[in-house]
Design a protein around this motif. Structure first.
Motif, PDB file in Angstrom:
ATOM      1  N   ALA A 103       0.838  -1.202   0.000  1.00 34.03           N
ATOM      2  CA  ALA A 103       0.000   0.000   0.000  1.00 34.03           C
ATOM      3  C   ALA A 103       0.868   1.245   0.000  1.00 34.03           C
ATOM      4  N   PHE A 104       0.602   2.151  -0.904  1.00 33.75           N
ATOM      5  CA  PHE A 104       1.247   3.446  -0.963  1.00 33.75           C
ATOM      6  C   PHE A 104       2.764   3.379  -1.028  1.00 33.75           C
ATOM      7  N   GLY A 105       3.308   2.328  -1.601  1.00 30.57           N
ATOM      8  CA  GLY A 105       4.725   2.268  -1.897  1.00 30.57           C
ATOM      9  C   GLY A 105       5.649   1.875  -0.763  1.00 30.57           C
ATOM     10  N   SER A 106       5.214   2.019   0.498  1.00 31.06           N
ATOM     11  CA  SER A 106       6.159   1.713   1.571  1.00 31.06           C
ATOM     12  C   SER A 106       5.587   0.788   2.638  1.00 31.06           C
ATOM     13  N   VAL A 107       4.355   0.336   2.489  1.00 35.28           N
ATOM     14  CA  VAL A 107       3.727  -0.560   3.462  1.00 35.28           C
ATOM     15  C   VAL A 107       3.335  -1.840   2.741  1.00 35.28           C
ATOM     16  N   GLY A 127      15.542   0.985   9.010  1.00 36.25           N
ATOM     17  CA  GLY A 127      14.471   1.969   9.001  1.00 36.25           C
ATOM     18  C   GLY A 127      13.088   1.376   8.879  1.00 36.25           C
ATOM     19  N   SER A 128      12.975   0.051   8.884  1.00 39.79           N
ATOM     20  CA  SER A 128      11.663  -0.583   8.743  1.00 39.79           C
ATOM     21  C   SER A 128      11.004  -0.773  10.097  1.00 39.79           C
ATOM     22  N   GLU A 129       9.680  -0.897  10.055  1.00 38.24           N
ATOM     23  CA  GLU A 129       8.896  -1.170  11.253  1.00 38.24           C
ATOM     24  C   GLU A 129       7.975  -2.336  10.937  1.00 38.24           C
ATOM     25  N   GLU A 130       7.834  -3.262  11.884  1.00 39.10           N
ATOM     26  CA  GLU A 130       6.941  -4.399  11.697  1.00 39.10           C
ATOM     27  C   GLU A 130       5.869  -4.375  12.773  1.00 39.10           C
ATOM     28  N   ILE A 131       4.665  -4.761  12.373  1.00 40.64           N
ATOM     29  CA  ILE A 131       3.558  -4.914  13.308  1.00 40.64           C
ATOM     30  C   ILE A 131       3.022  -6.323  13.112  1.00 40.64           C
ATOM     31  N   VAL A 132       2.896  -7.066  14.220  1.00 42.09           N
ATOM     32  CA  VAL A 132       2.420  -8.440  14.191  1.00 42.09           C
ATOM     33  C   VAL A 132       1.098  -8.512  14.945  1.00 42.09           C
ATOM     34  N   LEU A 150       2.595 -13.269  23.326  1.00 42.33           N
ATOM     35  CA  LEU A 150       1.431 -12.697  22.665  1.00 42.33           C
ATOM     36  C   LEU A 150       0.299 -13.715  22.611  1.00 42.33           C
ATOM     37  N   ASN A 151      -0.914 -13.251  22.854  1.00 44.18           N
ATOM     38  CA  ASN A 151      -2.108 -14.075  22.793  1.00 44.18           C
ATOM     39  C   ASN A 151      -2.969 -13.628  21.615  1.00 44.18           C
ATOM     40  N   LYS A 152      -4.041 -14.365  21.367  1.00 42.42           N
ATOM     41  CA  LYS A 152      -4.973 -14.033  20.294  1.00 42.42           C
ATOM     42  C   LYS A 152      -5.368 -12.563  20.390  1.00 42.42           C
ATOM     43  N   TRP A 153      -5.289 -11.873  19.253  1.00 44.26           N
ATOM     44  CA  TRP A 153      -5.621 -10.459  19.050  1.00 44.26           C
ATOM     45  C   TRP A 153      -4.582  -9.491  19.595  1.00 44.26           C
ATOM     46  N   ASP A 154      -3.502  -9.980  20.230  1.00 41.71           N
ATOM     47  CA  ASP A 154      -2.432  -9.083  20.676  1.00 41.71           C
ATOM     48  C   ASP A 154      -1.658  -8.573  19.468  1.00 41.71           C
ATOM     49  N   VAL A 155      -1.130  -7.369  19.607  1.00 38.91           N
ATOM     50  CA  VAL A 155      -0.358  -6.720  18.548  1.00 38.91           C
ATOM     51  C   VAL A 155       0.986  -6.299  19.126  1.00 38.91           C
ATOM     52  N   LEU A 156       2.051  -6.552  18.388  1.00 36.24           N
ATOM     53  CA  LEU A 156       3.394  -6.117  18.776  1.00 36.24           C
ATOM     54  C   LEU A 156       3.970  -5.286  17.641  1.00 36.24           C
ATOM     55  N   ARG A 157       4.497  -4.100  17.971  1.00 38.07           N
ATOM     56  CA  ARG A 157       5.143  -3.219  16.996  1.00 38.07           C
ATOM     57  C   ARG A 157       6.606  -3.100  17.388  1.00 38.07           C
ATOM     58  N   PHE A 158       7.505  -3.180  16.406  1.00 36.07           N
ATOM     59  CA  PHE A 158       8.940  -3.113  16.703  1.00 36.07           C
ATOM     60  C   PHE A 158       9.714  -2.706  15.459  1.00 36.07           C
ATOM     61  N   LYS A 159      10.986  -2.379  15.664  1.00 35.23           N
ATOM     62  CA  LYS A 159      11.869  -2.043  14.547  1.00 35.23           C
ATOM     63  C   LYS A 159      12.183  -3.320  13.783  1.00 35.23           C
ATOM     64  N   GLY A 160      11.808  -3.342  12.510  1.00 36.75           N
ATOM     65  CA  GLY A 160      11.987  -4.543  11.697  1.00 36.75           C
ATOM     66  C   GLY A 160      13.431  -4.896  11.432  1.00 36.75           C
ATOM     67  N   LEU A 180       4.590  -4.519   7.298  1.00 35.85           N
ATOM     68  CA  LEU A 180       5.957  -3.998   7.247  1.00 35.85           C
ATOM     69  C   LEU A 180       5.902  -2.629   6.615  1.00 35.85           C
ATOM     70  N   THR A 181       6.514  -1.663   7.276  1.00 37.81           N
ATOM     71  CA  THR A 181       6.594  -0.312   6.731  1.00 37.81           C
ATOM     72  C   THR A 181       8.059   0.025   6.547  1.00 37.81           C
TER      73      THR A 181
END
Length: 185
Positions: A103-107, A127-132, A150-160, A180-181
């Motif tokens: 999406a939009f070239g960087s995501v 410079g990347s970021e990941e969200i799981v 992490l459990n069902k529906w949990d989200v983790l954001r971190f430097k990819g 991935l951004t």
């Protein structure tokens, strides 16, 4: 492009050729920086090869682009249906990932599955970021040496760019959505 006519190998080849040419890199130069033979790269570009995830990863690293750029299908609006035959597998078939969209070239978005009692490690471009997002069960993630349960529906954001490991210590498959951004497309 209709869903029935998707040919992943041809699309990867077309994308690779366009990206390589836009970066003004010869096949010889790409072979050198990616550690993939010119013959293999040529077959990929012509849609004559079905490259492994490892090969695509090396090519993406050699071009300094997101992996999803190689498997991107561009349309104005799309439905991304779950297809069991459009995925990449880890070396031991314990990790499966399906690029969904860019999406939009960087995501980029991916569906992923990690098999019971297995783990998979990776890192992405600087410079990347990941969200799981965990869709079922439990997942242990190690990011930069720190463990996260992490459990069902949990989200983790971190430097990819940090080495991260997905661990499924259960007896069931764990399904994930990954975003991935990248700092630059």
């Amino acid at each position: 492009m209709s869903e029935e006519n998707i040919d992943l190998s041809s699309q990867v080849g077309k994308n690779l050729r366009e990206i390589r040419k836009s970066k003004r890199i010869s096949i010889e130069e790409l072979a050198s920086v990616s550690d993939i033979s010119k013959l293999t790269l040529g077959k990929i570009e012509r849609g004559e090869a079905n490259p492994t995830l490892n090969i695509l990863w090396k090519v993406a690293r050699g071009l300094n682009i997101p992996l999803a750029s190689l498997v991107d299908f561009q349309e104005e609006s799309e439905i991304y249906r779950f297809e069991t035959n459009h995925y990449f597998a880890g070396q031991h078939n314990d990790w499966f990932i399906t690029p969904v969209c860019k999406a939009f070239g960087s995501v980029e978005w991916h569906r992923a599955c990690i098999e019971p009692n297995s783990e998979y490690s990776e890192y992405h471009l600087a410079g990347s970021e990941e969200i799981v997002l965990v869709l079922n069960g439990q997942l242990e993630m190690e990011v930069g040496g720190k463990n996260h349960q992490l459990n069902k529906w949990d989200v983790l954001r971190f430097k990819g760019e940090e080495l991260h490991t997905y661990r499924n210590c259960s007896d069931e498959r764990v399904y994930l959505m990954l975003s991935l951004t990248y700092a630059t497309p």
